[in-house]
Scaffold this motif. Sequence first.
Motif, PDB file in Angstrom:
ATOM      1  N   ASP A 103       0.832  -1.193   0.000  1.00  0.00           N
ATOM      2  CA  ASP A 103       0.000   0.000   0.000  1.00  0.00           C
ATOM      3  C   ASP A 103       0.872   1.250   0.000  1.00  0.00           C
ATOM      4  N   GLN A 104       0.526   2.200  -0.852  1.00  0.00           N
ATOM      5  CA  GLN A 104       1.271   3.451  -0.949  1.00  0.00           C
ATOM      6  C   GLN A 104       1.257   4.207   0.377  1.00  0.00           C
ATOM      7  N   ALA A 105       0.122   4.221   1.045  1.00  0.00           N
ATOM      8  CA  ALA A 105       0.028   4.919   2.341  1.00  0.00           C
ATOM      9  C   ALA A 105       0.940   4.266   3.373  1.00  0.00           C
ATOM     10  N   ASN A 106       1.021   2.955   3.371  1.00  0.00           N
ATOM     11  CA  ASN A 106       1.920   2.262   4.306  1.00  0.00           C
ATOM     12  C   ASN A 106       3.377   2.564   3.973  1.00  0.00           C
ATOM     13  N   ALA A 107       3.697   2.668   2.686  1.00  0.00           N
ATOM     14  CA  ALA A 107       5.060   3.016   2.278  1.00  0.00           C
ATOM     15  C   ALA A 107       5.397   4.432   2.731  1.00  0.00           C
ATOM     16  N   ALA A 132       7.359   2.293  -4.169  1.00  0.00           N
ATOM     17  CA  ALA A 132       8.363   3.293  -4.550  1.00  0.00           C
ATOM     18  C   ALA A 132       7.753   4.692  -4.583  1.00  0.00           C
ATOM     19  N   ILE A 133       6.558   4.809  -5.133  1.00  0.00           N
ATOM     20  CA  ILE A 133       5.898   6.119  -5.208  1.00  0.00           C
ATOM     21  C   ILE A 133       5.620   6.660  -3.807  1.00  0.00           C
ATOM     22  N   MET A 154       3.960   0.549 -14.136  1.00  0.00           N
ATOM     23  CA  MET A 154       2.589   1.059 -14.175  1.00  0.00           C
ATOM     24  C   MET A 154       2.589   2.538 -14.565  1.00  0.00           C
ATOM     25  N   GLU A 155       1.479   2.987 -15.102  1.00  0.00           N
ATOM     26  CA  GLU A 155       1.397   4.362 -15.594  1.00  0.00           C
ATOM     27  C   GLU A 155       1.729   5.387 -14.512  1.00  0.00           C
ATOM     28  N   ASP A 156       1.240   5.167 -13.294  1.00  0.00           N
ATOM     29  CA  ASP A 156       1.539   6.095 -12.202  1.00  0.00           C
ATOM     30  C   ASP A 156       3.044   6.198 -11.947  1.00  0.00           C
ATOM     31  N   ALA A 157       3.756   5.085 -12.112  1.00  0.00           N
ATOM     32  CA  ALA A 157       5.203   5.099 -11.901  1.00  0.00           C
ATOM     33  C   ALA A 157       5.901   5.866 -13.017  1.00  0.00           C
ATOM     34  N   GLN A 158       5.415   5.720 -14.219  1.00  0.00           N
ATOM     35  CA  GLN A 158       6.008   6.472 -15.325  1.00  0.00           C
ATOM     36  C   GLN A 158       5.849   7.973 -15.088  1.00  0.00           C
ATOM     37  N   ASP A 163       8.018  13.167 -12.959  1.00  0.00           N
ATOM     38  CA  ASP A 163       7.887  14.209 -11.935  1.00  0.00           C
ATOM     39  C   ASP A 163       9.036  14.219 -10.932  1.00  0.00           C
ATOM     40  N   GLY A 164       9.995  13.298 -11.082  1.00  0.00           N
ATOM     41  CA  GLY A 164      11.139  13.256 -10.190  1.00  0.00           C
ATOM     42  C   GLY A 164      10.862  12.662  -8.822  1.00  0.00           C
ATOM     43  N   ILE A 165       9.747  11.945  -8.693  1.00  0.00           N
ATOM     44  CA  ILE A 165       9.407  11.323  -7.404  1.00  0.00           C
ATOM     45  C   ILE A 165      10.211  10.036  -7.200  1.00  0.00           C
ATOM     46  N   ILE A 166      10.349   9.255  -8.275  1.00  0.00           N
ATOM     47  CA  ILE A 166      11.207   8.066  -8.256  1.00  0.00           C
ATOM     48  C   ILE A 166      12.147   8.164  -9.456  1.00  0.00           C
TER      49      ILE A 166
END
Length: 168
Positions: A103-107, A132-133, A154-158, A163-166
């Motif tokens: 889960d992104q929130a847990n990360a 990662a996000i 995944m599209e969100d990762a791309q 956006d320089g997040i990952i």
Amino acid sequence: KPYDMSACTPISTACEEAGVPLIVVCTDISSNYDCAVMVSNEDIGRMKAEAIVDALGGEGNVAILNGTLAQESWVTQADAAKEVFAEYPGITVVEEQVAENNDQANAITVAENWITSGTDIDAIWCSQDTVAIGAGTSFQEAGLDVYIVGQGGMEDAQIAIEDGIIDA
């Protein structure tokens, strides 16, 4: 990737009964399927670790952020990554934790805890893109530059890469 390989049996049975071919990708399941496209989890784990080693020039502190450990492929990947990191005396694994349910929130929570504790982290090896996000979002919001590698495409990762997040 299914968390419980035996849970795929109803899907496999339904496909068989309907005459629909079942193709699995990257993860073997414990029931019947018609075709599989497999990738070595060891190779994936090593590739992500080597990207980090290259980005850090062979020196730095690395954190490992896994998804749910019931997913055997992520455990295998993390073990392969640790083998790569062990080959470089300048690389130190300083943290290893799980973001429950991928889960992104847990990360985000795990990453915020690392930041709050003052742990010096130069790179984060992540089991997959959602994790990662989440980690990348936390470090970016804290104004910290950390090299972050996920997996999945995944599209969100791309978008997160753009956006320089990952980083990868």
